[in-house]
Design a protein around this motif. Structure first.
Motif, PDB file in Angstrom:
ATOM      1  N   PHE A  24      -3.961   6.845   7.355  1.00 44.39           N
ATOM      2  CA  PHE A  24      -3.438   7.296   6.250  1.00 44.39           C
ATOM      3  C   PHE A  24      -3.465   8.302   6.258  1.00 44.39           C
ATOM      4  CE2 PHE A  24      -2.408   3.136   4.164  1.00 44.39           C
ATOM      5  CZ  PHE A  24      -2.512   3.278   2.564  1.00 44.39           C
ATOM      6  N   SER A  36      -5.640  15.573   0.609  1.00 47.34           N
ATOM      7  CA  SER A  36      -7.008  14.775   1.414  1.00 47.34           C
ATOM      8  C   SER A  36      -7.236  14.314   0.540  1.00 47.34           C
ATOM      9  CB  SER A  36      -6.686  14.583   2.311  1.00 47.34           C
ATOM     10  OG  SER A  36      -7.266  13.125   3.348  1.00 47.34           O
ATOM     11  N   GLY A  38      -8.979  11.500   1.949  1.00 48.31           N
ATOM     12  CA  GLY A  38      -8.958   9.842   2.561  1.00 48.31           C
ATOM     13  C   GLY A  38      -9.863  10.036   3.326  1.00 48.31           C
ATOM     14  N   GLN A 335      -3.729  -1.167  -1.335  1.00 49.98           N
ATOM     15  CA  GLN A 335      -2.248  -0.567   0.303  1.00 49.98           C
ATOM     16  C   GLN A 335      -1.203  -0.271  -1.671  1.00 49.98           C
ATOM     17  OE1 GLN A 335      -2.281  -1.013   3.225  1.00 49.98           O
ATOM     18  NE2 GLN A 335      -4.184  -1.345   3.241  1.00 49.98           N
ATOM     19  N   ALA A 338      -2.278   3.348  -2.761  1.00 50.98           N
ATOM     20  CA  ALA A 338      -2.262   4.233  -2.472  1.00 50.98           C
ATOM     21  C   ALA A 338      -0.950   4.895  -1.708  1.00 50.98           C
ATOM     22  CB  ALA A 338      -3.566   4.207  -0.429  1.00 50.98           C
ATOM     23  N   GLU A 339      -0.387   3.747  -0.909  1.00 54.65           N
ATOM     24  CA  GLU A 339       1.022   4.510  -0.612  1.00 54.65           C
ATOM     25  C   GLU A 339       1.754   4.613  -1.741  1.00 54.65           C
ATOM     26  OE1 GLU A 339       2.756   0.947   1.750  1.00 54.65           O
ATOM     27  OE2 GLU A 339       1.914   0.785   2.974  1.00 54.65           O
ATOM     28  N   LEU A 342       0.825   8.451  -2.180  1.00 56.25           N
ATOM     29  CA  LEU A 342       0.451   9.340  -1.599  1.00 56.25           C
ATOM     30  C   LEU A 342       2.441   9.731  -1.578  1.00 56.25           C
ATOM     31  CD1 LEU A 342      -0.267  10.938   1.238  1.00 56.25           C
ATOM     32  CD2 LEU A 342       0.561   8.834   2.270  1.00 56.25           C
ATOM     33  N   ALA A 348      -4.249  11.910  -0.901  1.00 56.18           N
ATOM     34  CA  ALA A 348      -4.501  10.736   0.319  1.00 56.18           C
ATOM     35  C   ALA A 348      -5.349  10.006  -0.214  1.00 56.18           C
ATOM     36  CB  ALA A 348      -4.067  11.031   1.593  1.00 56.18           C
TER      37      ALA A 348
END
Length: 388
Positions: A24, A36, A38, A335, A338-339, A342, A348
């Motif tokens: 990511f 971000s 992340g 998943q 998060a995708e 973003l 992120a």
């Protein structure tokens, strides 16, 4: 028959999964305007006196190898630091200066494990623990800390996972990714199980300085635990020194002298320049650490309250710099969430399932970023939630 490049790679390595965190991070790096949350890295620059000490060491020509275990004066300073902060006494001969905390854990695994030995790994956890066990020839046995317990592992869960092949327990408190901190009484209960079954503990205490509501207790400080604990710590998080790659490990002399063999052959020694920087950090960096912790506490309170207000249930982490909110109410997997976040809002985060099975339904958000960016990120996440 012509060999393929794949045939030259070991089966063990081929079957390792790449880091879900980095995936990511790399996706975000290729996009403009992304905030971000992340990668777990302080947004502070290494304090100037620490940088200055490193520069001075270069100017004075300290550019040769140090002893394998590290500069004697740095190891001496580490023993003082661990005694004063965490109430555990070591001699300099029981300390190795490592290339970050990760190399300390890797060295520990390779030192203690024979093929087939099992290591209980408390999850959710940092993504490299299980693979490091595997690369050392061991078998990782994940045990899931549950959200209904605020991701605090229970002694009964550990006891249920122990077999005649169990060699060690791998823990990290304050925890990455949940921020969960076990208090002294909770650690004592865990220690009783460890002593009962004669296990070793690898205790990753890299976030020990970053605690907010309760005092940190080192596993090695508990009665009967120093002799069975490999204590891992470092400079990356507390002193904002991630790029310096400097950590350390403390362990009983009979274990540490064997670890030094692995360290000698694999790494030789940690960077000389980084070691002089670390020496300055331990001697004169307390004020800078306190300022950073104060800032992280404010950000923690803001981000956790923001998530709860928008309907993403989030427990209050006791340490580190991560929030781990539940996104189950959205109906999306970690998943998927998060995708889409973003791509649609340019924020992120890390899907919780990369940290273990019990992380599914959550996302990890680092609040080691500015309040300005945190505020904007929370606006975007709220907008994304509302769009669902």
């Amino acid at each position: 028959m012509k060999a393929t490049s794949k045939s030259y790679v070991s089966k063990t390595v081929r079957e390792l999964k790449p880091s879900g965190i980095r995936r990511f991070f790399d996706l975000a790096a290729g996009m403009e305007g992304v905030i971000s949350l992340g990668v777990g890295e302080p947004d502070f620059v290494t304090p100037w006196p620490v940088r200055e000490a490193a520069i001075r060491s270069i100017e004075e020509g300290y550019t040769s190898y140090t002893p394998n275990a590290g500069l004697p004066e740095l190891r001496e300073e580490i023993t003082k630091y661990v005694k004063n902060r965490y109430h555990v006494e070591y001699s300099p001969s029981e300390v190795i200066v490592t290339v970050g905390a990760s190399s300390a854990i890797d060295t520990a695994m390779r030192t203690i494990l024979d093929p087939g030995d099992e290591v209980i790994v408390v999850e959710p956890c940092f993504v490299s623990y299980g693979p490091m066990v595997t690369l050392a020839g061991g078998v990782p046995v994940p045990v899931q800390a549950l959200k209904e317990n605020d991701f605090k592992i229970l002694p009964s869960q550990i006891e249920a996972a122990i077999t005649d092949k169990t060699k060690a327990l791998m823990i990290c408190f304050p925890n990455n990714p949940t921020g969960t901190l076990l208090n002294k009484q909770e650690l004592e209960a865990l220690a009783e199980v460890i002593k009962k079954h004669d296990l070793l503990v690898i205790s990753d205490e890299i976030y020990a300085e970053l605690t907010y509501d309760e005092e940190f207790t080192s596993m090695a400080s508990l009665p009967g635990m120093r002799e069975r604990t490999i204590l891992v710590n470092g400079f990356s998080k507390a002193f904002a020194m991630t790029g310096w790659r400097l950590g350390f490990v403390c362990a009983p002399k009979e274990i540490l002298k064997e670890m030094l063999k692995v360290h000698q052959y694999a790494l030789m020694c940690a960077s000389t320049t980084s070691q002089y920087a670390g020496l300055e950090a331990l001697r004169n960096g307390r004020e800078d650490v306190d300022k950073m912790v104060k800032s992280y506490r404010l950000r923690r309170n803001f981000i956790v309250n923001s998530f709860n207000e928008m309907g993403l249930t989030c427990h209050m982490p006791g340490g580190a710099f991560y929030a781990f909110p539940s996104i189950e109410s959205t109906g999306l997997s970690s998943q998927e969430f998060a995708e889409r976040l973003l791509k649609e809002e340019g924020v992120a985060v890390v899907p919780g399932d990369v940290f273990g099975e019990s992380g599914e339904g959550h996302i990890r958000c680092s609040y080691a970023t500015s309040m300005e960016e945190l505020r904007e990120a929370m606006k975007r996440i709220k907008r994304f939630i509302n769009s669902l």
